[in-house]
Design an enzyme around this catalytic site. Structure first.
Site, PDB file in Angstrom:
ATOM      1  N   HIS A 104      45.725  31.438  37.671  1.00  0.00           N
ATOM      2  CA  HIS A 104      46.836  32.359  37.911  1.00  0.00           C
ATOM      3  C   HIS A 104      47.648  31.824  39.089  1.00  0.00           C
ATOM      4  O   HIS A 104      47.406  30.721  39.572  1.00  0.00           O
ATOM      5  CB  HIS A 104      46.279  33.759  38.169  1.00  0.00           C
ATOM      6  CG  HIS A 104      47.300  34.848  38.169  1.00  0.00           C
ATOM      7  ND1 HIS A 104      48.366  34.881  37.293  1.00  0.00           N
ATOM      8  CD2 HIS A 104      47.428  35.955  38.960  1.00  0.00           C
ATOM      9  CE1 HIS A 104      49.087  35.959  37.533  1.00  0.00           C
ATOM     10  NE2 HIS A 104      48.547  36.621  38.540  1.00  0.00           N
ATOM     11  N   ASP A 112      49.276  45.405  41.135  1.00  0.00           N
ATOM     12  CA  ASP A 112      49.023  46.166  39.902  1.00  0.00           C
ATOM     13  C   ASP A 112      47.547  46.204  39.520  1.00  0.00           C
ATOM     14  O   ASP A 112      47.171  46.873  38.555  1.00  0.00           O
ATOM     15  CB  ASP A 112      49.866  45.617  38.741  1.00  0.00           C
ATOM     16  CG  ASP A 112      49.615  44.149  38.435  1.00  0.00           C
ATOM     17  OD1 ASP A 112      49.427  43.378  39.387  1.00  0.00           O
ATOM     18  OD2 ASP A 112      49.630  43.771  37.253  1.00  0.00           O
ATOM     19  N   HIS A 149      46.718  41.076  43.415  1.00  0.00           N
ATOM     20  CA  HIS A 149      48.063  41.559  43.098  1.00  0.00           C
ATOM     21  C   HIS A 149      48.041  43.083  42.996  1.00  0.00           C
ATOM     22  O   HIS A 149      47.062  43.678  42.538  1.00  0.00           O
ATOM     23  CB  HIS A 149      48.572  40.936  41.800  1.00  0.00           C
ATOM     24  CG  HIS A 149      49.176  39.578  41.992  1.00  0.00           C
ATOM     25  ND1 HIS A 149      49.270  38.647  40.987  1.00  0.00           N
ATOM     26  CD2 HIS A 149      49.734  38.989  43.094  1.00  0.00           C
ATOM     27  CE1 HIS A 149      49.853  37.545  41.448  1.00  0.00           C
ATOM     28  NE2 HIS A 149      50.133  37.726  42.721  1.00  0.00           N
TER      29      HIS A 149
END
Length: 307
Positions: A143, A67, A65
């Protein structure tokens, strides 16, 4: 060992929290720093610390991801510029796809590094690194995409040498001290010096567990088992457990439950939603401390000694 948080926010940068990046500083143990994740502007955060990019020898990415990885191309390029006199190779660990992401960014931007990147793409659980002093294990978390947690284990070190006792027993200070420290039996002047009589108990190594984004899972408990320090995400407050589960994240209480079940000493919470500012951060701390007392919510640039 020390840990320093370069970014503690969730999803995107905010005025008070940058995106994810954590530095595990092992300068005394091996004169190195290991970086866990590298979100946008991580290299800018480094400018506000004493960290030297050339000291970062390993980067561990938890998942792909943005970030957690958008700061990688910039940092890798700057590391080359800032380390012109000492170009040391770098090991990069992460999920399958991290190599493609990095190489594409460097190629399209025309960036050329003065050092080698050794890519270690991970697709399963297990031991991913070992040398004389450290081991690193990884396992899959829960996740919305493939995501990893890392367990860093420092091996036990030889205890302190009782130099005074050796001198009193008649051994002059010098190279023979080093042999005894290495565990060798030494004969000198008609006497035998056995290391077990002059070396204290082994120094127990530290265990640090750093997890990527995850719902509460037994995998996290296994990775964190008896750790001196657990870094666990806590994107939401306890009341938002349904939202946390829907988005593949954890609440403060869930993170604290993991720490308690694993017998962790210290719990540091990160990946905090931008909605929690000011007094609301105190609420997060209290929720977690109700379950696991030795808990703190990290903020950007926060640093502490492990153990």
């Amino acid at each position: 060992m020390e840990i320093q948080f370069l970014g503690t926010g969730a999803g995107q940068p905010s005025k008070s929290r940058n995106t994810q990046a954590i530095a595990l500083k092992m300068l005394d143990e091996r004169n190195e720093i290991w970086l866990f994740d590298c979100g946008e502007a991580s290299q800018h955060q480094i400018l506000n610390t004493a960290i030297k990019p050339r000291k970062i020898t390993k980067i561990f990415i938890t998942h792909l991801h943005g970030d957690h990885i958008f700061g990688l191309p910039g940092f890798l390029s700057s590391r080359s510029f800032q380390s012109s006199d000492e170009q040391t190779d770098l090991d990069l660990y992460g999920p399958v796809g991290i190599k493609e992401f990095v190489l594409a960014g460097l190629r399209i931007s025309g960036s050329h590094l003065g050092y080698r990147i050794n890519f270690h793409e991970i697709d399963s659980a297990g031991k991913i690194f070992e040398d004389d002093s450290f081991e690193v294990y990884t396992d899959l978390l829960d996740h919305t995409i493939f995501c990893l947690g890392y367990r860093v284990v420092e091996k036990n070190r030889v205890g302190e040498l009782d130099a005074n006792a050796l001198k009193e027993a008649g051994l002059p200070f010098g190279p023979l001290f080093g042999k005894i420290k290495k565990g060798e039996v030494v004969d000198y002047d008609g006497k035998t010096f056995d290391p077990k009589d002059y070396i204290g108990a082994d120094k127990v190594g530290k265990i640090v567990t750093i997890l990527g984004d995850t719902r509460k899972t037994n995998t996290a408990v296994r990775l964190a088992w008896q750790a001196d320090l657990l870094v666990h995400e806590a994107t939401y407050e306890a009341a938002e457990s349904k939202m946390a589960r829907a988005h593949g994240h954890s609440t403060t209480k869930q993170a604290a439950d993991v720490a308690k079940e694993a017998g962790v000493n210290r719990l540091l919470l990160t990946h905090i939603s931008a909605r929690y500012v000011g007094p609301l951060v105190g609420q997060l701390v209290r929720e977690a401390q109700d379950v696991h007392a030795n808990t703190f919510v990290a903020k950007d640039l926060y640093e502490e000694k492990i153990g």
